[in-house]
Design an enzyme around this catalytic site. Structure first.
Site, PDB file in Angstrom:
ATOM      1  CG  ASP A  25      -1.780  -1.250   1.273  1.00 52.18           C
ATOM      2  OD1 ASP A  25      -2.417  -1.587   0.269  1.00 52.18           O
ATOM      3  OD2 ASP A  25      -1.765  -1.914   2.324  1.00 52.18           O
ATOM      4  CG  HIS A  59      -2.743  -0.626  -7.572  1.00 50.52           C
ATOM      5  ND1 HIS A  59      -1.769  -0.617  -6.628  1.00 50.52           N
ATOM      6  CD2 HIS A  59      -2.428  -1.612  -8.429  1.00 50.52           C
ATOM      7  CE1 HIS A  59      -0.899  -1.575  -6.908  1.00 50.52           C
ATOM      8  NE2 HIS A  59      -1.290  -2.194  -7.989  1.00 50.52           N
ATOM      9  CB  THR A  60      -7.455   4.060  -5.249  1.00 53.90           C
ATOM     10  OG1 THR A  60      -7.796   2.971  -4.406  1.00 53.90           O
ATOM     11  CG2 THR A  60      -8.691   4.855  -5.594  1.00 53.90           C
ATOM     12  NE  ARG A 159       5.511 -30.274  -9.812  1.00 60.23           N
ATOM     13  CZ  ARG A 159       6.264 -30.663  -8.789  1.00 60.23           C
ATOM     14  NH1 ARG A 159       6.509 -29.822  -7.808  1.00 60.23           N
ATOM     15  NH2 ARG A 159       6.764 -31.869  -8.760  1.00 60.23           N
ATOM     16  CE  LYS A 355      -1.419   7.290   1.450  1.00 59.69           C
ATOM     17  NZ  LYS A 355      -2.428   6.679   2.287  1.00 59.69           N
TER      18      LYS A 355
HETATM   19  P1  GDP Z   1      -0.585   0.588  -3.783  1.00 63.24           P
HETATM   20  O1  GDP Z   1      -1.503  -0.360  -3.095  1.00 63.24           O
HETATM   21  O2  GDP Z   1       0.807   0.515  -3.250  1.00 63.24           O
HETATM   22  O3  GDP Z   1      -0.639   0.492  -5.256  1.00 63.24           O
HETATM   23  O4  GDP Z   1      -1.126   2.037  -3.430  1.00 63.24           O
HETATM   24  P2  GDP Z   1      -2.097   2.996  -4.273  1.00 63.24           P
HETATM   25  O5  GDP Z   1      -1.390   3.540  -5.455  1.00 63.24           O
HETATM   26  O6  GDP Z   1      -3.411   2.338  -4.456  1.00 63.24           O
HETATM   27  O7  GDP Z   1      -2.282   4.165  -3.227  1.00 63.24           O
HETATM   28  C1  GDP Z   1      -3.034   3.954  -2.078  1.00 63.24           C
HETATM   29  C2  GDP Z   1      -3.791   5.202  -1.714  1.00 63.24           C
HETATM   30  O8  GDP Z   1      -2.874   6.176  -1.299  1.00 63.24           O
HETATM   31  C3  GDP Z   1      -4.595   5.798  -2.850  1.00 63.24           C
HETATM   32  O9  GDP Z   1      -5.867   6.118  -2.373  1.00 63.24           O
HETATM   33  C4  GDP Z   1      -3.849   7.041  -3.239  1.00 63.24           C
HETATM   34  O10 GDP Z   1      -4.710   8.088  -3.623  1.00 63.24           O
HETATM   35  C5  GDP Z   1      -3.149   7.400  -1.951  1.00 63.24           C
HETATM   36  N1  GDP Z   1      -1.885   8.051  -2.195  1.00 63.24           N
HETATM   37  C6  GDP Z   1      -0.876   7.623  -3.015  1.00 63.24           C
HETATM   38  N2  GDP Z   1       0.137   8.509  -2.971  1.00 63.24           N
HETATM   39  C7  GDP Z   1      -0.237   9.486  -2.103  1.00 63.24           C
HETATM   40  C8  GDP Z   1       0.389  10.685  -1.629  1.00 63.24           C
HETATM   41  O11 GDP Z   1       1.516  11.016  -1.978  1.00 63.24           O
HETATM   42  N3  GDP Z   1      -0.319  11.414  -0.711  1.00 63.24           N
HETATM   43  C9  GDP Z   1      -1.545  11.085  -0.258  1.00 63.24           C
HETATM   44  N4  GDP Z   1      -2.145  11.853   0.640  1.00 63.24           N
HETATM   45  N5  GDP Z   1      -2.164   9.977  -0.715  1.00 63.24           N
HETATM   46  C10 GDP Z   1      -1.525   9.199  -1.615  1.00 63.24           C
END
Ligand code: GDP
Length: 455
Positions: A25, A59-60, A159, A355
């Protein structure tokens, strides 16, 4: 003949991998999306792939209009209309994949002619999920997402099971296996197991499974050859590794791991891609790392008030709750000892610190960073470690020592230029770079798709 044969050692290195440097995540989806956008802007054609894992992670990606695309099985690069997508290897749950495709189609993602599922993937069967759910309800629970991953992957090692080619060539037998597995593995209802699955339910589950598998049949292809074909045509391949370092089946903290090798080498082995084609690996790490599913987490925060500040709320798009399960994640502070172990094993070309905008929640404006661990060797003897130990057992005997790095307390959400970051945040980035001998290429500045600094 494939064009890749004509000049196999052309010197082109068109494969990029995005891995997680923590416990998942970390924002790999977003980093992958930004890297693909960068390649597209430079005129590249892109194949976006997944080679491991199944639908257990999520992933979002949120676009400028605030439309959120949830990806579990489908490679996230498909959000770009010109990008091809493929699940080369790993585990495919046909029921959930079809549901995910339908949702994405509603939001305008087209699959026709631009998506493939490998003949070598293993299909998740209903009994894999039912057995995982049953174990999660028992005292042997491992904190999984109950998507059947460990059961389907052990079938692969034995397998057994159903692969893409099995579905394509003999769906009737595959359906029979979907039904019989539910009865064979002690899930069937009988006098000693009154809560088990009835014959009718087993038929319904097998029917639903087979209907979904059938819908996926047009996409099943030899993705290994397809990948090499695209490479021969000059495509760039971007692979988002599943899960993350701490969940790697060999290097993670057992038993709290996934069932795959989640680092670059594992991705290449799974995808049938030679390592000589590797261009770069970007390792994503969250400035407040998180974890689900139990296991040691030496830098975890335990104060509920601070947890809420860091983790956010369930309704926040970037709140620390699982996309697949909604489970709250434990949150804590960056751990250089764990990162050093990761760097030794993976040697990524760059880091993506995600983040970073969340730093502004720290009211006292100091970020605790674990710089070493006190490892209890015997009841009265401690050793200081710079690099985290490899097992959960040893890690459970470690306590963190922190350095406190000043933050600016300023809101950096949405910043896109490195120069616009306050000096304190730039100092933190330099600190990571110096401690880990690895450049920071991306800095996450918000949940939105474009909230990212690229250096
Ligand atoms: P993954 O599971 O590692 O692929 O993570 P995702 O790409 O799905 O990101 C998880 C969540 O963190 C999503 O809802 C993103 O919008 C949020 N997110 C990703 N990068 C950032 C960031 O730099 N800042 C903030 N506040 N949220 C982030």
């Amino acid at each position: 003949m494939l064009r890749s044969f004509e000049n196999p050692f052309s010197g082109e290195m068109p494969v990029t991998v995005v891995v997680g440097a923590g416990a998942g995540d970390e924002g790999k989806g977003k980093v992958t999306d930004r890297e693909i956008a960068r390649l597209l802007a430079a005129g590249a054609r892109v194949l976006s792939k997944r080679e491991q894992g199944g639908g257990n992670a999520g992933h979002t990606i949120e676009d400028e209009e605030g439309v959120a695309f949830d990806f579990h099985q489908i490679p996230e690069g498909m959000v770009h209309p010109t990008v091809e997508g493929a699940i080369g290897n790993g585990y495919v749950d046909p029921v959930n994949t079809c549901k995910e495709m339908a949702k994405l189609q509603k939001k305008g993602v087209d699959f026709e002619g631009r998506f493939a599922i490998g003949t070598i993937v293993h299909f998740v069967l209903p009994h894999h999920i039912a057995r995982d759910e049953k174990r999660e309800r028992s005292k042997y629970a491992q904190g999984t997402t109950a998507t059947g991953m460990s059961f389907v992957s052990s079938d692969k090692r034995k397998r057994e099971g159903v692969t893409g080619i099995d579905v394509l060539e003999d769906l009737a037998t595959a359906k029979k296996m979907a039904y019989e597995g539910l009865r064979k593995y002690g899930l069937a209802r009988h006098p000693f197991n009154p809560k088990g699955i009835s014959r009718r339910q087993a038929h319904e589950l097998a029917d639903e499974w087979a209907k979904s598998a059938e819908k996926l049949m047009p996409y099943i292809d030899d993705v290994v050859i397809r990948t090499h074909d695209r490479i021969g045509q000059g495509y760039h391949v971007v692979i988002a590794a599943a899960q993350a370092f701490l969940l790697d089946v060999d290097h993670g903290k057992k038993p709290y791991t996934s069932s795959d090798n989640n680092l670059t080498a594992g991705v290449f082995a799974a995808g049938g891609i030679p390592i000589s084609l590797h261009e770069k690996t970007i390792a994503a790490y969250k400035i407040f790392p998180s974890k689900v599913g139990g296991g040691p987490f030496p830098t975890r925060e335990i104060d509920p008030r601070l947890i809420e500040l860091i983790a956010g709320k369930r309704e926040d798009i970037d709140g620390e709750f699982g996309v697949t399960t909604g489970r709250p994640r434990e949150v804590g502070y960056p751990d250089l000892t764990s990162l050093r172990r990761f760097i030794l094993i993976e040697r990524p070309n760059s880091l993506a610190l995600t983040k970073f905008d969340k730093l502004s929640v720290l009211e006292d404006r100091y970020l605790p960073v674990c710089d070493s661990l006190d490892f209890q060797e015997t009841p009265d003897r401690y050793t200081e470690l710079d690099v985290a130990p490899g097992s959960a057992r040893e890690l459970n005997r470690c306590t963190p020592n922190y350095k406190f790095l000043r933050t600016s307390g300023k809101d950096i959400r949405g910043l896109k230029e490195y120069g616009a970051l306050p000096e304190e945040e730039r100092r933190i980035i330099r600190y990571f770079e110096e401690e880990l001998y690895t450049p920071v290429e991306y800095i996450g500045t918000g949940p939105g798709r474009y909230d990212m600094i690229k250096r």
